[in-house]
Write an enzyme that holds these catalytic residues in place. Sequence first.
Site, PDB file in Angstrom:
ATOM      1  N   ASN A  51      -1.618  -3.639  26.909  1.00  0.00           N
ATOM      2  CA  ASN A  51      -2.634  -4.587  27.353  1.00  0.00           C
ATOM      3  C   ASN A  51      -2.457  -5.978  26.750  1.00  0.00           C
ATOM      4  O   ASN A  51      -3.105  -6.928  27.159  1.00  0.00           O
ATOM      5  CB  ASN A  51      -4.043  -4.067  27.035  1.00  0.00           C
ATOM      6  CG  ASN A  51      -4.261  -3.897  25.542  1.00  0.00           C
ATOM      7  OD1 ASN A  51      -3.552  -3.125  24.910  1.00  0.00           O
ATOM      8  ND2 ASN A  51      -5.222  -4.603  24.966  1.00  0.00           N
ATOM      9  N   GLY A  53       0.397  -8.661  24.021  1.00  0.00           N
ATOM     10  CA  GLY A  53       1.614  -8.827  23.235  1.00  0.00           C
ATOM     11  C   GLY A  53       2.885  -8.380  23.931  1.00  0.00           C
ATOM     12  O   GLY A  53       3.047  -8.519  25.141  1.00  0.00           O
ATOM     13  N   SER A 178      10.439  -1.670  13.234  1.00  0.00           N
ATOM     14  CA  SER A 178      10.376  -2.998  12.640  1.00  0.00           C
ATOM     15  C   SER A 178      11.387  -3.113  11.515  1.00  0.00           C
ATOM     16  O   SER A 178      11.779  -2.108  10.904  1.00  0.00           O
ATOM     17  CB  SER A 178       8.967  -3.250  12.080  1.00  0.00           C
ATOM     18  OG  SER A 178       8.944  -4.395  11.258  1.00  0.00           O
ATOM     19  N   TYR A 203       2.235   0.451   6.127  1.00  0.00           N
ATOM     20  CA  TYR A 203       2.864  -0.037   7.358  1.00  0.00           C
ATOM     21  C   TYR A 203       4.371   0.201   7.305  1.00  0.00           C
ATOM     22  O   TYR A 203       4.961   0.716   8.265  1.00  0.00           O
ATOM     23  CB  TYR A 203       2.576  -1.526   7.547  1.00  0.00           C
ATOM     24  CG  TYR A 203       3.257  -2.100   8.774  1.00  0.00           C
ATOM     25  CD1 TYR A 203       2.823  -1.754  10.053  1.00  0.00           C
ATOM     26  CD2 TYR A 203       4.336  -2.975   8.653  1.00  0.00           C
ATOM     27  CE1 TYR A 203       3.445  -2.263  11.189  1.00  0.00           C
ATOM     28  CE2 TYR A 203       4.964  -3.494   9.782  1.00  0.00           C
ATOM     29  CZ  TYR A 203       4.516  -3.137  11.046  1.00  0.00           C
ATOM     30  OH  TYR A 203       5.152  -3.629  12.160  1.00  0.00           O
TER      31      TYR A 203
END
Length: 328
Positions: A51, A53, A178, A203
């Site tokens: 939705n 980015g 990442s 993270y």
Amino acid sequence: MGCWTCCVSPLLFWPALIGGAVYFLRKYMQGGQFTKQTDETGKVFIVTGANTGIGKETALEIAKRGGTVYLACRDMNRCEKARQDIVRESNNTNIFARELDLSSLDSIRKFAAGFKKEQDKLHVLINNAGVMHCPKALTKDGFEMQLGVNHMGHFLLTHLLLDVLKKTAPSRIVNVSSLAHTQGSINIDDLNSEKSYSRIGAYSQSKLANVLFTRELAKRLEGTGVTTNSLHPGAVDTELTRNWKFLENIFARSLVRPLQWVLFKTPRNGAQTTLYAALDPALKEVSGLYFSDCKPKDVSAAAKDEKTGKFLWAESEKWTGVNTSKLD
């Protein structure tokens, strides 16, 4: 006249030089581009977190290439708005908004069951959704939020869709990780961050989990026609930065925003490596790799640790309640 020229020239020269340097630095920082033309008509895709980015940009580009795209999102109001935007920009009506809350195992099971009722094929699953640097919180099933959403939720979703992916082979699973994985470690003694919690540490652990999962899954899928790869999209200017604590200060924000504009990728450019991993015909049989800027890149030593990968896989089975022994 000569004096006037001497005075004015530096005033024009230095701003022009700095402006040019900023322009070329920003352009350079946008990274590699996926430029191959492909026709995705008749192919079915799922993009989690589509939705906003890079998820939305990924879905939009696939839609422009004719693909049937399922936007799998937690917030259905925003998901429906994204669907309408994508249909309008791509002139492709085969775009569907479906609810998926990766912090809820029940929601994941419900999404997978609903998808299978609608579709009997799935060519590419793009595990894109994620949370970053959030305050300590738990998923509905008691998992630390970043590990729960970024890894455990996608682990279960992937498992539930594997039968369709195998039936549709050749097919692909793309896991958005990442560069932060290089700073991460799997905390074997405190995987759920119950003893201590660090926003950045949790993270990085979740992003390392994405790479370990990809590499272990690739081994287990050998010979099935289903490939899986992970990637680093780059530093991208998206809503993921909303939990950066120092940006709560208005002065810090005013300093950082211009730097972000120069140094961070736009969402469209941040989606390029995802599109490369999902669509490039040259990667049809490539599995278990990690990409950045549309090229293979090496992973950290921790991401190559097979013992840790097997530990994480076993824990993921326990946490999500699935039995993946049939993949061995």
